[in-house]
Design a protein around this motif. Structure first.
Motif, mmCIF file in Angstrom:
data_model
loop_
_atom_site.group_PDB
_atom_site.id
_atom_site.type_symbol
_atom_site.label_atom_id
_atom_site.label_comp_id
_atom_site.label_asym_id
_atom_site.label_seq_id
_atom_site.Cartn_x
_atom_site.Cartn_y
_atom_site.Cartn_z
ATOM 1 N N THR A 251 1.164 -1.241 0.203
ATOM 2 C CA THR A 251 0.047 -0.236 -0.048
ATOM 3 C C THR A 251 0.790 1.293 0.332
ATOM 4 O OG1 THR A 251 -0.351 -0.082 2.309
ATOM 5 C CG2 THR A 251 -1.901 -0.827 1.402
ATOM 6 N N PHE A 252 2.298 1.005 0.492
ATOM 7 C CA PHE A 252 3.315 2.007 0.493
ATOM 8 C C PHE A 252 3.312 2.727 -0.878
ATOM 9 C CE2 PHE A 252 6.823 3.727 1.369
ATOM 10 C CZ PHE A 252 6.902 5.414 1.772
ATOM 11 N N LEU A 253 3.749 1.981 -0.992
ATOM 12 C CA LEU A 253 4.453 1.649 -2.219
ATOM 13 C C LEU A 253 3.472 1.780 -3.351
ATOM 14 C CD1 LEU A 253 6.662 -1.486 -2.771
ATOM 15 C CD2 LEU A 253 7.642 0.967 -2.021
ATOM 16 N N LEU A 254 2.564 1.520 -3.814
ATOM 17 C CA LEU A 254 1.780 1.903 -4.595
ATOM 18 C C LEU A 254 0.477 2.837 -4.170
ATOM 19 C CD1 LEU A 254 -0.232 -2.024 -5.152
ATOM 20 C CD2 LEU A 254 1.809 -0.660 -6.869
ATOM 21 N N LEU A 255 -0.265 3.350 -3.346
ATOM 22 C CA LEU A 255 -0.701 4.564 -2.795
ATOM 23 C C LEU A 255 -0.117 5.819 -2.443
ATOM 24 C CD1 LEU A 255 -4.118 2.552 -1.907
ATOM 25 C CD2 LEU A 255 -3.708 3.796 -3.945
ATOM 26 N N SER A 256 0.997 5.613 -1.235
ATOM 27 C CA SER A 256 1.463 6.151 -0.185
ATOM 28 C C SER A 256 0.814 6.821 0.968
ATOM 29 C CB SER A 256 1.509 7.885 -1.060
ATOM 30 O OG SER A 256 2.686 7.869 -1.964
ATOM 31 N N ILE A 257 0.470 5.135 1.415
ATOM 32 C CA ILE A 257 -0.326 5.038 2.469
ATOM 33 C C ILE A 257 0.509 3.922 3.238
ATOM 34 C CG2 ILE A 257 -2.169 4.005 4.057
ATOM 35 C CD1 ILE A 257 -4.052 4.184 0.956
ATOM 36 N N HIS A 258 1.357 4.548 4.590
ATOM 37 C CA HIS A 258 2.481 3.564 5.202
ATOM 38 C C HIS A 258 1.639 2.615 6.411
ATOM 39 C CE1 HIS A 258 1.990 6.481 8.589
ATOM 40 N NE2 HIS A 258 1.718 7.452 7.440
ATOM 41 N N PHE A 259 0.906 2.965 6.981
ATOM 42 C CA PHE A 259 0.294 2.538 8.590
ATOM 43 C C PHE A 259 1.548 2.057 9.271
ATOM 44 C CE2 PHE A 259 -4.171 2.448 5.968
ATOM 45 C CZ PHE A 259 -4.935 2.126 7.532
ATOM 46 N N LEU A 260 2.043 2.973 9.236
ATOM 47 C CA LEU A 260 3.017 2.948 9.991
ATOM 48 C C LEU A 260 3.091 2.319 11.999
ATOM 49 C CD1 LEU A 260 6.144 2.628 10.421
ATOM 50 C CD2 LEU A 260 6.745 4.727 10.894
ATOM 51 N N PRO A 261 1.806 2.997 12.444
ATOM 52 C CA PRO A 261 1.699 3.330 14.017
ATOM 53 C C PRO A 261 1.328 2.209 14.008
ATOM 54 C CG PRO A 261 1.147 5.422 12.739
ATOM 55 C CD PRO A 261 1.043 4.619 11.601
ATOM 56 N N THR A 262 0.414 1.109 13.085
ATOM 57 C CA THR A 262 0.065 -0.421 13.114
ATOM 58 C C THR A 262 1.164 -1.147 13.015
ATOM 59 O OG1 THR A 262 -2.361 0.665 12.922
ATOM 60 C CG2 THR A 262 -1.625 -2.043 11.786
ATOM 61 N N VAL A 263 1.711 -1.006 12.146
ATOM 62 C CA VAL A 263 2.931 -1.829 11.747
ATOM 63 C C VAL A 263 3.944 -2.250 12.501
ATOM 64 C CG1 VAL A 263 5.101 -2.129 10.932
ATOM 65 C CG2 VAL A 263 3.177 -1.923 9.584
ATOM 66 N N VAL A 264 4.269 -1.017 13.697
ATOM 67 C CA VAL A 264 5.106 -1.099 14.744
ATOM 68 C C VAL A 264 4.462 -1.907 15.878
ATOM 69 C CG1 VAL A 264 4.479 1.031 16.019
ATOM 70 C CG2 VAL A 264 6.197 0.038 16.612
ATOM 71 N N CYS A 265 2.950 -1.694 16.629
ATOM 72 C CA CYS A 265 2.047 -2.942 17.250
ATOM 73 C C CYS A 265 2.296 -4.182 16.451
ATOM 74 C CB CYS A 265 0.638 -2.460 17.965
ATOM 75 S SG CYS A 265 1.003 0.133 18.045
ATOM 76 N N LEU A 266 2.293 -4.000 15.265
ATOM 77 C CA LEU A 266 1.963 -5.908 14.822
ATOM 78 C C LEU A 266 2.862 -6.082 14.899
ATOM 79 C CD1 LEU A 266 0.498 -7.652 12.854
ATOM 80 C CD2 LEU A 266 2.115 -6.563 11.203
ATOM 81 N N LEU A 267 4.121 -5.458 15.504
ATOM 82 C CA LEU A 267 6.038 -6.099 15.863
ATOM 83 C C LEU A 267 5.155 -6.917 17.382
ATOM 84 C CD1 LEU A 267 8.330 -3.699 14.303
ATOM 85 C CD2 LEU A 267 7.406 -6.086 13.598
ATOM 86 N N ALA A 268 4.555 -6.816 17.959
ATOM 87 C CA ALA A 268 4.096 -7.450 19.844
ATOM 88 C C ALA A 268 4.028 -8.938 19.136
ATOM 89 C CB ALA A 268 2.861 -6.345 20.227
ATOM 90 N N PHE A 269 3.658 -9.363 17.992
ATOM 91 C CA PHE A 269 3.048 -10.887 17.882
ATOM 92 C C PHE A 269 4.472 -11.030 18.037
ATOM 93 C CE2 PHE A 269 -0.876 -9.299 15.990
ATOM 94 C CZ PHE A 269 -1.669 -10.104 17.065
#
Length: 289
Positions: free
Chosen positions: A237-255
Motif C-alpha cells: 500500500t505504501f509503494l502503490l498508494l503512499s499509505i504507510h500505516f506505520l503506527p499499526t505496523v510497529v504494534c504488529l511487532l508485538a506478535f
C-alpha cells in the motif's frame, strides 16, 4: 484467564517501547504534524470528536498545539530512554490522545493510530524493564495481549466497515482501481490495466481482515507467516498508494519475539535486580529458552 496473562519475556516490552516511542516522535514531527496548523483554522470548522466533547477539551489554539507537541516530544524521549517509564509514558499517552483527537476533529478519522494509542496506554503499566532481562512476567504478557487485540481489531473492524458501507461485494468493486488512479504511484500504472488482479488483491485482503482474529491463537511459523503477510500488505500500500500505516505496523511487532534482538552472552546470567514495583512470586522468573 491464562490466555490474557501469558508468561512473556519482559525484554520484549523493552524493545517494543523503543520502537513505539520512536514512532511517536516521527509521527508528531513528520507524519501527523498537521494539527499544528489547526491552531489557525477558523473555529466554525472545528467539529470535536465525542472524546473531546466528553472531556470538554477546547478548540486548538496557536499556542496550545505548539506546547502540546513539546510535551509529547519530551515525554516520548524520556520514556524512550527507559527513565520514569510510567510517568513519562502516561504523559505521552494523554498528549497523543489530545493530539490525534485534534487531528481528526476537522476531517475523516484514520484507523491506523488505534493500536498505537492503546499501546501508549498500556505500556507504562509494566514499569521499568531492560532489553537484557531474560525473566518473564504475566504483566508483560497482559500488556502485549492487549496490544495484539488492538491490532486485530484494526483489521477486523476494517472488514466490518467495508460490509456496512458497500456490502459483501466490496471485493468485486473497482475501489482499488479508483484509488490507484486518484493517488497511485508510477509503480501502480501497470496494475490499473488489470482490474481482475486488483479484485484478487481486494478479496485477499478482505478475507484476511475477516480472519485476522485467528492471529491471537496462532503460534510459531504460522503466526510469523501471517505477520509477514500483513507487513507485505502495508509495504504494498505504501509503494502503490503512499499509505504507510506505520503506527499499526510497529504494534504488529508485538506478535514477534523481539527479545531475540538482544545478543545473549553465555557468561551473563541475564538476571537483573527486579524493579521496586515488580510483582513477586511466579510473575517473575527466568525465561526458559
Amino acid at each position: 484467564m491464562g490466555w490474557f496473562f501469558p508468561q512473556v519475556p519482559i525484554a520484549r516490552i523493552a524493545w517494543l517501547r523503543r520502537l513505539v516511542y520512536a514512532v511517536v516522535l516521527l509521527d508528531v514531527l513528520v507524519l501527523t504534524a498537521f494539527p499544528i496548523g489547526h491552531g489557525n483554522v477558523p473555529a466554525e470548522l472545528y467539529k470535536p470528536l465525542p472524546f473531546r466533547e466528553l472531556l470538554h477539551l477546547p478548540a486548538p489554539s496557536p499556542v496550545s498545539v505548539q506546547v502540546l507537541r513539546v510535551v509529547i516530544v519530551l515525554s516520548a524521549l524520556v520514556a524512550l530512554s527507559g527513565r520514569l517509564p510510567r510517568l513519562a509514558g502516561w504523559v505521552c499517552a494523554v498528549g497523543m490522545l489530545d493530539w490525534l483527537s485534534n487531528a481528526y476533529s476537522y476531517s475523516k478519522i484514520n484507523h491506523d493510530h488505534f493500536a498505537l494509542v492503546v499501546a501508549l496506554c498500556v505500556l507504562p503499566l509494566v514499569g521499568r524493564v531492560a532489553v537484557s532481562d531474560r525473566r518473564t512476567s504475566e504483566s508483560a504478557g497482559w500488556t502485549l495481549r492487549i496490544i495484539q487485540v488492538a491490532v486485530v481489531a484494526t483489521y477486523f473492524l476494517a472488514a466490518i466497515a467495508k460490509v456496512l458501507d458497500a456490502g459483501w461485494g466490496w471485493g468485486s468493486s473497482a475501489v482499488l482501481v479508483w484509488a490507484l488512479t486518484r493517488r497511485g504511484s508510477a509503480l501502480s500504472e501497470w496494475l490499473v490495466g488489470m482490474p481482475w488482479l486488483t479484485q484478487v488483491f481486494q478479496w485477499s485482503v478482505f478475507v484476511a481482515e475477516l480472519a485476522s482474529p485467528v492471529m491471537l491463537w496462532l503460534r510459531g511459523r504460522a503466526l510469523y507467516a501471517v505477520v509477514a503477510f500483513w507487513l507485505f500488505f502495508h509495504l504494498s500500500t505504501f509503494l502503490l498508494l503512499s499509505i504507510h500505516f506505520l503506527p499499526t505496523v510497529v504494534c504488529l511487532l508485538a506478535f514477534l519475539p523481539l527479545e531475540r534482538l538482544t545478543r545473549s552472552d553465555p557468561r551473563d546470567p541475564g538476571l537483573e535486580d527486579p524493579p521496586a514495583d515488580a510483582p513477586t512470586g511466579k510473575s517473575w522468573r527466568r525465561a526458559q529458552v
